[in-house]
Design a protein around this motif. Structure first.
Motif, PDB file in Angstrom:
ATOM      1  N   SER A   1       2.389   1.736  -3.429  1.00 28.52           N
ATOM      2  CA  SER A   1       1.414   2.180  -4.435  1.00 28.52           C
ATOM      3  C   SER A   1       1.159   3.679  -4.353  1.00 28.52           C
ATOM      4  O   SER A   1       0.818   4.316  -5.349  1.00 28.52           O
ATOM      5  CB  SER A   1       0.092   1.417  -4.268  1.00 28.52           C
TER       6      SER A   1
ATOM      7  N   LYS B   1       0.834  -1.206   0.000  1.00 26.16           N
ATOM      8  CA  LYS B   1       0.000   0.000   0.000  1.00 26.16           C
ATOM      9  C   LYS B   1       0.869   1.257   0.000  1.00 26.16           C
ATOM     10  O   LYS B   1       0.597   2.218  -0.738  1.00 26.16           O
ATOM     11  CB  LYS B   1      -0.924  -0.005   1.225  1.00 26.16           C
TER      12      LYS B   1
ATOM     13  N   MET C   1       1.129  -4.881  -4.715  1.00 32.39           N
ATOM     14  CA  MET C   1       1.137  -3.460  -5.051  1.00 32.39           C
ATOM     15  C   MET C   1       0.423  -3.218  -6.378  1.00 32.39           C
ATOM     16  O   MET C   1      -0.364  -2.275  -6.517  1.00 32.39           O
ATOM     17  CB  MET C   1       2.585  -2.966  -5.130  1.00 32.39           C
ATOM     18  N   CYS C   2       0.692  -4.077  -7.363  1.00 31.59           N
ATOM     19  CA  CYS C   2       0.086  -3.917  -8.687  1.00 31.59           C
ATOM     20  C   CYS C   2      -1.431  -3.989  -8.641  1.00 31.59           C
ATOM     21  O   CYS C   2      -2.121  -3.353  -9.435  1.00 31.59           O
ATOM     22  CB  CYS C   2       0.639  -4.973  -9.647  1.00 31.59           C
TER      23      CYS C   2
ATOM     24  N   LEU D   1      -3.229  -2.640  -6.593  1.00 32.14           N
ATOM     25  CA  LEU D   1      -3.747  -1.374  -6.064  1.00 32.14           C
ATOM     26  C   LEU D   1      -3.631  -0.212  -7.049  1.00 32.14           C
ATOM     27  O   LEU D   1      -3.961   0.917  -6.717  1.00 32.14           O
ATOM     28  CB  LEU D   1      -2.986  -1.014  -4.773  1.00 32.14           C
ATOM     29  N   LEU D   2      -3.162  -0.498  -8.261  1.00 32.72           N
ATOM     30  CA  LEU D   2      -2.893   0.584  -9.217  1.00 32.72           C
ATOM     31  C   LEU D   2      -3.953   0.733 -10.300  1.00 32.72           C
ATOM     32  O   LEU D   2      -3.738   1.424 -11.285  1.00 32.72           O
ATOM     33  CB  LEU D   2      -1.527   0.345  -9.882  1.00 32.72           C
TER      34      LEU D   2
END
Length: 205
Positions: free
Chosen positions: A64, A61, A84-85, A87-88
């Motif tokens: 991101s 998080k 992370m990806c 959350l994009l």
């Protein structure tokens, strides 16, 4: 909880012992149970995807939040970076990656734009690599690079695989800044490959 039943203890006692083992690095929590943390081995990529860690989720998080519209970013192969990806999905930016799993998650939404680097596929660690990829990276200047690492030391970072380390060296040089997300489990890597950080700008969470 199966552990409580198996050992004939209360649920609270089992929960307390699980938290103690995972927080001390003696074990890692995976879907359906625990796995011993062997000090001389790093679990494979697929195994690590099942490790449930609030620390990894928090790092994902935080990372991101460093991705902004209109930028160019490199995101390396890592189970934390894979989170992370996810959350994009609302960020209008461009992500370059050599991670198969990152690319899959980034294509679930219209945004961001995604470029998967080509080459041979390392099936165990699930990333691509080639000499052509190394040469192609010279054409990029990344706003930020996000990398997973097994270990951070005063004189460098530890990468499990030699091919991955070669790509990471190049991307760091081609980036304005780099973020390192270490593994949340206290394990020593199988192969120690250090990248000299003395002349490079590195940010850590």
């Amino acid at each position: 909880m199966k552990l409580a039943h198996h050992f004939g203890i209360t649920f609270d006692t089992a929960r307390r012992d699980v938290l103690k083992l995972t927080s001390s690095g003696q074990a890692v929590r995976i879907h359906g149970g625990l796995m011993e943390a062997k000090l001389n081995n790093v679990p494979g990529f697929v195994t690590r995807t099942h490790i449930q860690s609030p620390i990894k989720a928090k790092m994902a998080k935080l990372a991101s939040q460093e991705v902004h519209p209109g930028g160019l970013y490199f995101i390396g192969a890592s189970t934390t970076l894979m989170q992370m990806c996810e959350l994009l999905g609302q960020v209008n930016t461009t992500v370059v990656t050599n991670s198969i799993d990152n690319a899959i998650r980034l294509t679930l939404h219209e945004l961001p734009a995604v470029e998967l680097l080509g080459g041979k596929i390392d099936k165990g660690n699930r990333y691509t690599y080639s000499l052509e990829t190394l040469a192609k990276l010279d054409n990029y200047t990344f706003d930020s690079t996000f990398l997973g690492t097994s270990k951070i030391q005063a004189d460098g970072i530890t990468i499990v695989d030699a091919y991955d380390a070669t790509i990471i060296k190049k991307v760091i040089v081609r980036s304005k800044k780099s973020f390192l997300l270490p593994k949340s489990i206290n394990l020593r890597p199988r192969i120690l490959l250090r990248i000299n950080l003395l002349t490079l700008r590195i940010s850590t969470f």
